[in-house]
Design a protein around this motif. Structure first.
Motif, PDB file in Angstrom:
ATOM      1  N   THR A   1      21.488 -24.854   8.500  1.00 42.29           N
ATOM      2  CA  THR A   1      20.280 -24.070   8.277  1.00 42.29           C
ATOM      3  C   THR A   1      19.151 -25.026   7.925  1.00 42.29           C
ATOM      4  O   THR A   1      19.291 -25.858   7.021  1.00 42.29           O
TER       5      THR A   1
ATOM      6  N   ALA B   1      15.143 -25.305   6.801  1.00 46.91           N
ATOM      7  CA  ALA B   1      13.980 -24.597   6.273  1.00 46.91           C
ATOM      8  C   ALA B   1      12.743 -25.164   6.972  1.00 46.91           C
ATOM      9  O   ALA B   1      12.541 -26.381   7.012  1.00 46.91           O
ATOM     10  N   LYS B   2      11.939 -24.288   7.546  1.00 47.72           N
ATOM     11  CA  LYS B   2      10.720 -24.719   8.230  1.00 47.72           C
ATOM     12  C   LYS B   2       9.715 -25.178   7.179  1.00 47.72           C
ATOM     13  O   LYS B   2       9.493 -24.518   6.167  1.00 47.72           O
TER      14      LYS B   2
ATOM     15  N   THR C   1      17.009 -20.783  20.008  1.00 46.33           N
ATOM     16  CA  THR C   1      16.978 -21.376  18.665  1.00 46.33           C
ATOM     17  C   THR C   1      15.601 -21.967  18.378  1.00 46.33           C
ATOM     18  O   THR C   1      15.034 -21.744  17.292  1.00 46.33           O
TER      19      THR C   1
ATOM     20  N   ALA D   1      13.110 -19.205  17.824  1.00 48.36           N
ATOM     21  CA  ALA D   1      13.261 -18.624  16.485  1.00 48.36           C
ATOM     22  C   ALA D   1      12.619 -19.523  15.435  1.00 48.36           C
ATOM     23  O   ALA D   1      11.963 -19.033  14.498  1.00 48.36           O
ATOM     24  N   PHE D   2      12.781 -20.836  15.585  1.00 53.41           N
ATOM     25  CA  PHE D   2      12.164 -21.774  14.639  1.00 53.41           C
ATOM     26  C   PHE D   2      10.642 -21.693  14.747  1.00 53.41           C
ATOM     27  O   PHE D   2       9.946 -21.652  13.737  1.00 53.41           O
ATOM     28  N   LYS D   3      10.131 -21.651  15.981  1.00 51.88           N
ATOM     29  CA  LYS D   3       8.684 -21.594  16.205  1.00 51.88           C
ATOM     30  C   LYS D   3       8.095 -20.306  15.605  1.00 51.88           C
ATOM     31  O   LYS D   3       7.010 -20.328  15.019  1.00 51.88           O
TER      32      LYS D   3
ATOM     33  N   ALA E   1       9.282 -18.612  13.086  1.00 52.08           N
ATOM     34  CA  ALA E   1       9.519 -18.523  11.638  1.00 52.08           C
ATOM     35  C   ALA E   1       8.277 -18.941  10.846  1.00 52.08           C
ATOM     36  O   ALA E   1       7.437 -19.696  11.329  1.00 52.08           O
ATOM     37  N   GLN E   2       8.172 -18.419   9.641  1.00 48.13           N
ATOM     38  CA  GLN E   2       7.105 -18.794   8.720  1.00 48.13           C
ATOM     39  C   GLN E   2       7.528 -20.046   7.941  1.00 48.13           C
ATOM     40  O   GLN E   2       8.723 -20.320   7.799  1.00 48.13           O
TER      41      GLN E   2
ATOM     42  N   ASP F   1      10.829 -20.340   5.759  1.00 47.96           N
ATOM     43  CA  ASP F   1      11.950 -19.569   6.299  1.00 47.96           C
ATOM     44  C   ASP F   1      13.101 -20.492   6.677  1.00 47.96           C
ATOM     45  O   ASP F   1      12.893 -21.616   7.155  1.00 47.96           O
TER      46      ASP F   1
ATOM     47  N   VAL G   1      16.165 -21.244   9.163  1.00 47.61           N
ATOM     48  CA  VAL G   1      16.535 -20.934  10.540  1.00 47.61           C
ATOM     49  C   VAL G   1      17.896 -21.559  10.835  1.00 47.61           C
ATOM     50  O   VAL G   1      18.069 -22.770  10.672  1.00 47.61           O
TER      51      VAL G   1
END
Length: 191
Positions: free
Chosen positions: A101, A103-104, A159, A162-164, A166-167, A170, A172
């Protein structure tokens, strides 16, 4: 104390190896006599016990532990000894997949959004968690690394999308498919 027991078992092994022993009078600083130990082989049980003590000394030295041998060694102690010994040599894991996982954050956006679909992966941790327990004491292993020399990001496009999306902050999930064994080992010591 494990280290003192190990000194004794080392001496016994040396005697049974056919070593020449020299006995000195330390007060007068002269040699009294020599003898050679030619008889008496170590039994398999003695060899196993001495190897066990040698393993404990190696663990005590590497992890800076002051180990005292208990009357009874539990199954969980044997598991901890096996794990710590393996960790010193490096442990290989084969797995179909691994999920991490990320974190962005402001600092990782560009790097993560430009990841290749296949990559090397390494994490370093301050200590192995959960800490192994040996003779009732938790062992701080010090830094450990987990390395996969080559891993494919599963569902690569989805994937990264989803990362792009995300805030910042967040978490991912990234599912990695290793192409070969992963390795867990102690991080190299500095100095």
């Amino acid at each position: 104390m494990v280290r003192q027991i190990a000194k004794f078992t080392d001496a016994v092994k040396l005697l049974h190896s056919g070593a020449t022993v020299t006995v000195w009078n330390l007060e007068r600083e002269h040699q009294l006599f020599n003898f050679q130990m030619n008889e008496g082989k170590l039994t398999d049980a003695q060899k196993a016990s001495y190897e066990f003590i040698a393993d404990l000394r190696q663990i005590a030295d590497r992890f800076n532990l002051d180990l005292k041998l208990p009357e009874d060694v539990s199954d969980s102690d044997f598991e901890a000894i096996s794990f710590l010994k393996g960790l010193m040599q490096g442990i290989e894991y084969n797995s179909d997949y691994l999920t991490i996982t990320l974190a962005k954050s402001e600092t990782n956006v560009e790097a993560i959004e430009n990841l290749a679909p296949v990559m090397a992966f390494r994490t370093e941790h301050e200590t192995y968690e959960p800490k192994p327990t040996l003779f009732g004491h938790q062992v701080n292993t010090g830094p450990v690394t987990f390395t996969i020399n080559q891993a494919e990001i599963s569902d690569y496009e989805a994937t990264l999308a989803a990362f792009k999306a995300a805030q910042i902050g967040d978490a991912v999930p990234f599912k990695l498919i290793p192409r070969g064994a992963a390795r867990l080992e102690l991080a190299a010591r500095n100095g």
